[in-house]
Enzyme design. Structure first.
Site, PDB file in Angstrom:
ATOM      1  N   LYS A 263      39.446   4.414 -56.546  1.00 41.14           N
ATOM      2  CA  LYS A 263      40.665   3.610 -56.774  1.00 41.14           C
ATOM      3  C   LYS A 263      40.306   2.239 -57.309  1.00 41.14           C
ATOM      4  CE  LYS A 263      40.100   0.532 -53.297  1.00 41.14           C
ATOM      5  NZ  LYS A 263      39.700  -0.834 -53.590  1.00 41.14           N
TER       6      LYS A 263
ATOM      7  N   ASP B 220      41.383   1.926 -46.294  1.00 37.35           N
ATOM      8  CA  ASP B 220      41.656   2.566 -47.589  1.00 37.35           C
ATOM      9  C   ASP B 220      41.793   4.082 -47.500  1.00 37.35           C
ATOM     10  OD1 ASP B 220      41.533   0.166 -48.957  1.00 37.35           O
ATOM     11  OD2 ASP B 220      39.423   0.386 -49.503  1.00 37.35           O
TER      12      ASP B 220
ATOM     13  N   PRO C 279      31.027   4.618 -57.433  1.00 41.31           N
ATOM     14  CA  PRO C 279      29.942   3.708 -57.046  1.00 41.31           C
ATOM     15  C   PRO C 279      29.927   3.424 -55.544  1.00 41.31           C
ATOM     16  CG  PRO C 279      31.510   2.630 -58.537  1.00 41.31           C
ATOM     17  CD  PRO C 279      31.897   4.069 -58.461  1.00 41.31           C
TER      18      PRO C 279
ATOM     19  N   MET D 239      35.507   0.455 -55.015  1.00 40.09           N
ATOM     20  CA  MET D 239      36.393   1.535 -55.445  1.00 40.09           C
ATOM     21  C   MET D 239      36.674   2.534 -54.327  1.00 40.09           C
ATOM     22  SD  MET D 239      35.260   2.234 -59.354  1.00 40.09           S
ATOM     23  CE  MET D 239      36.681   3.297 -59.586  1.00 40.09           C
ATOM     24  N   ALA D 240      36.357   2.142 -53.101  1.00 44.43           N
ATOM     25  CA  ALA D 240      36.664   2.951 -51.910  1.00 44.43           C
ATOM     26  C   ALA D 240      36.008   4.334 -51.955  1.00 44.43           C
ATOM     27  CB  ALA D 240      38.178   3.062 -51.695  1.00 44.43           C
ATOM     28  N   GLY D 241      34.764   4.363 -52.402  1.00 39.44           N
ATOM     29  CA  GLY D 241      34.032   5.631 -52.479  1.00 39.44           C
ATOM     30  C   GLY D 241      33.785   6.236 -51.099  1.00 39.44           C
ATOM     31  N   GLY D 242      33.396   5.418 -50.136  1.00 38.85           N
ATOM     32  CA  GLY D 242      33.182   5.917 -48.775  1.00 38.85           C
ATOM     33  C   GLY D 242      34.481   6.431 -48.180  1.00 38.85           C
ATOM     34  N   SER D 243      35.567   5.728 -48.453  1.00 38.52           N
ATOM     35  CA  SER D 243      36.876   6.166 -47.961  1.00 38.52           C
ATOM     36  C   SER D 243      37.308   7.455 -48.647  1.00 38.52           C
ATOM     37  CB  SER D 243      37.932   5.078 -48.205  1.00 38.52           C
ATOM     38  OG  SER D 243      37.564   3.896 -47.543  1.00 38.52           O
TER      39      SER D 243
ATOM     40  N   ALA E 213      29.587   1.166 -52.362  1.00 41.65           N
ATOM     41  CA  ALA E 213      29.882  -0.250 -52.070  1.00 41.65           C
ATOM     42  C   ALA E 213      30.213  -0.992 -53.364  1.00 41.65           C
ATOM     43  CB  ALA E 213      28.732  -0.917 -51.322  1.00 41.65           C
ATOM     44  N   GLY E 214      31.077  -0.383 -54.172  1.00 44.77           N
ATOM     45  CA  GLY E 214      31.416  -0.945 -55.481  1.00 44.77           C
ATOM     46  C   GLY E 214      32.826  -1.479 -55.569  1.00 44.77           C
TER      47      GLY E 214
HETATM   48  O1  C5P Z   1      38.827  -0.733 -42.973  1.00 45.21           O
HETATM   49  P1  C5P Z   1      37.456  -0.815 -43.579  1.00 45.21           P
HETATM   50  O2  C5P Z   1      36.381  -0.390 -42.608  1.00 45.21           O
HETATM   51  O3  C5P Z   1      37.321  -0.151 -44.895  1.00 45.21           O
HETATM   52  O4  C5P Z   1      37.216  -2.366 -43.832  1.00 45.21           O
HETATM   53  C1  C5P Z   1      35.932  -2.890 -44.062  1.00 45.21           C
HETATM   54  C2  C5P Z   1      35.948  -4.361 -43.763  1.00 45.21           C
HETATM   55  O5  C5P Z   1      36.761  -5.031 -44.721  1.00 45.21           O
HETATM   56  C3  C5P Z   1      36.551  -4.734 -42.421  1.00 45.21           C
HETATM   57  O6  C5P Z   1      35.583  -4.683 -41.407  1.00 45.21           O
HETATM   58  C4  C5P Z   1      37.014  -6.158 -42.684  1.00 45.21           C
HETATM   59  O7  C5P Z   1      35.921  -7.053 -42.609  1.00 45.21           O
HETATM   60  C5  C5P Z   1      37.454  -6.110 -44.130  1.00 45.21           C
HETATM   61  N1  C5P Z   1      38.901  -5.897 -44.281  1.00 45.21           N
HETATM   62  C6  C5P Z   1      39.762  -6.936 -43.953  1.00 45.21           C
HETATM   63  N2  C5P Z   1      41.113  -6.751 -44.088  1.00 45.21           N
HETATM   64  C7  C5P Z   1      41.617  -5.603 -44.569  1.00 45.21           C
HETATM   65  C8  C5P Z   1      40.757  -4.544 -44.933  1.00 45.21           C
HETATM   66  C9  C5P Z   1      39.397  -4.721 -44.781  1.00 45.21           C
HETATM   67  O8  C5P Z   1      39.321  -7.993 -43.535  1.00 45.21           O
HETATM   68  N3  C5P Z   1      42.936  -5.470 -44.690  1.00 45.21           N
END
Ligand code: C5P
Length: 309
Positions: free
Chosen positions: A19, A149, A107, A112-116, A109-110
């Site tokens: 994304k 994400d 990618p 683009m929410a690849g892990g998600s 950690a790029g």
């Molecule tokens: O939810 P996710 O694990 O993908 O988020 C990774 C990190 O991004 C969170 O630990 C937080 O530091 C940051 N984040 C945030 N606010 C959001 C989404 C993510 O601070 N709405």
């Protein structure tokens, strides 16, 4: 498309898309550590493939191949493993297990929410593999427990995300958009980018305005309007952590992009082109600048995580 990752019939396969955020408005950090967002997501045609098969109860393994595979953890912290375990705990504690194989092109950690995407893919694939009677809503609720994400990565298309980015509403979007992505050599840590945002923006608001310019351009199918409206509040934070990003964005604009933006927390940069021919031209010119690891042409919107067998 590439040949199937695992052709054997006992594997269930899902394709999950990357994304970009067409708008990413960020508010002041909350006591939970999360930031309120008003964001417009668009899924684009860069895909990871997630395949799962039955394993002994309580066994969850993952192997990763494809681009940057060496950067993806294969232990219990892998998001696809966490997704499969979470699903198993909810629907068949002690009874379920899965071997997971991921082929990456999104990618790592790029931004683009690849892990998600991999987590979304694992949720959908395992729910089919294990024949669970889950609804899309139930998968989205579990997905939100894995990452902000993940619900969008299940849904795909174009959507407005509020709350932590996990409260979704579909956004009307006319036509298809042509993007050129500049993939970076290195990664950016999302929490680090948000921390830098906090330092740079101590007065970030609690209430966020909706990104109406972006949504109006999408409903009108107005690519130049969308290019002008692209906005990412995390861009200054990402750019102070990776100063080269601003030069890449500027180069894309000078080479004719309708708009240029850091994707999510970065460091991937996305350039909007007026049509496919312009995207081809821009990608060739950006490639020859030699500023990034790779250039990819994609279109959006595309669906989120979907079965492919
Ligand atoms: O939810 P996710 O694990 O993908 O988020 C990774 C990190 O991004 C969170 O630990 C937080 O530091 C940051 N984040 C945030 N606010 C959001 C989404 C993510 O601070 N709405």
């Amino acid at each position: 498309m590439a040949s199937p990752l695992v052709p054997e019939p006992d594997w269930v396969r899902v394709r999950a898309s990357g994304k970009i955020n067409l708008a990413l408005r960020v508010g002041g950090v909350r006591p939970s550590g999360y930031h309120p967002l008003a964001t417009v997501f668009q899924s684009v045609s860069l895909f990871d493939e997630i395949a799962v098969r039955w394993a002994a109860p309580g066994r969850f393994s993952v192997s990763v191949q494809g681009e940057q595979a060496d950067l993806v953890p294969t232990d219990e912290t892998n998001l696809a493993v966490r997704a499969a375990r979470l699903l198993a705990e909810h629907y068949g504690p002690g009874r379920l297990g899965a071997d997971i194989t991921i082929r990456k092109t999104i990618p790592v950690a790029g931004g683009m929410a690849g892990g998600s995407a991999d987590a979304a893919g694992a949720l959908l694939a395992c729910s089919v593999l294990w024949d669970l009677d889950t609804t899309p809503d139930e998968l989205r609720t579990l997905g939100a427990m894995l990452g902000a994400d993940v619900p969008f990565q299940l849904m795909g298309g174009t959507a407005l995300g509020t709350g932590r980015g996990d409260e979704l509403m579909p956004v009307l979007s006319r036509g298809s958009y042509h993007w050129v992505l500049a993939l970076s050599e290195d990664e950016l840590s999302t929490p680090e980018v948000f921390r830098r945002f906090d330092e740079l923006t101590p007065d970030a608001p609690d209430e966020l305005a909706m990104p109406t310019d972006v949504m109006n351009a999408l409903v009108a199918g107005d690519a130049p309007g969308l290019g002008a409206a692209l906005i990412n509040d995390l861009e200054p934070a990402a750019a102070t952590l990776r100063p080269g990003l601003l030069r890449i964005l500027q180069t894309g604009r000078e080479l004719g992009a309708l708009g240029a933006i850091v994707s999510g927390a970065g460091p991937t940069c996305a350039f909007l082109a007026v049509n496919e021919a312009a995207a081809v031209d821009l990608s060739v010119r950006l490639s020859s600048e030699g500023m990034c690891r790779a250039i990819r042409r994609v279109t959006g919107p595309v669906p989120g995580a979907r079965l492919i067998n």
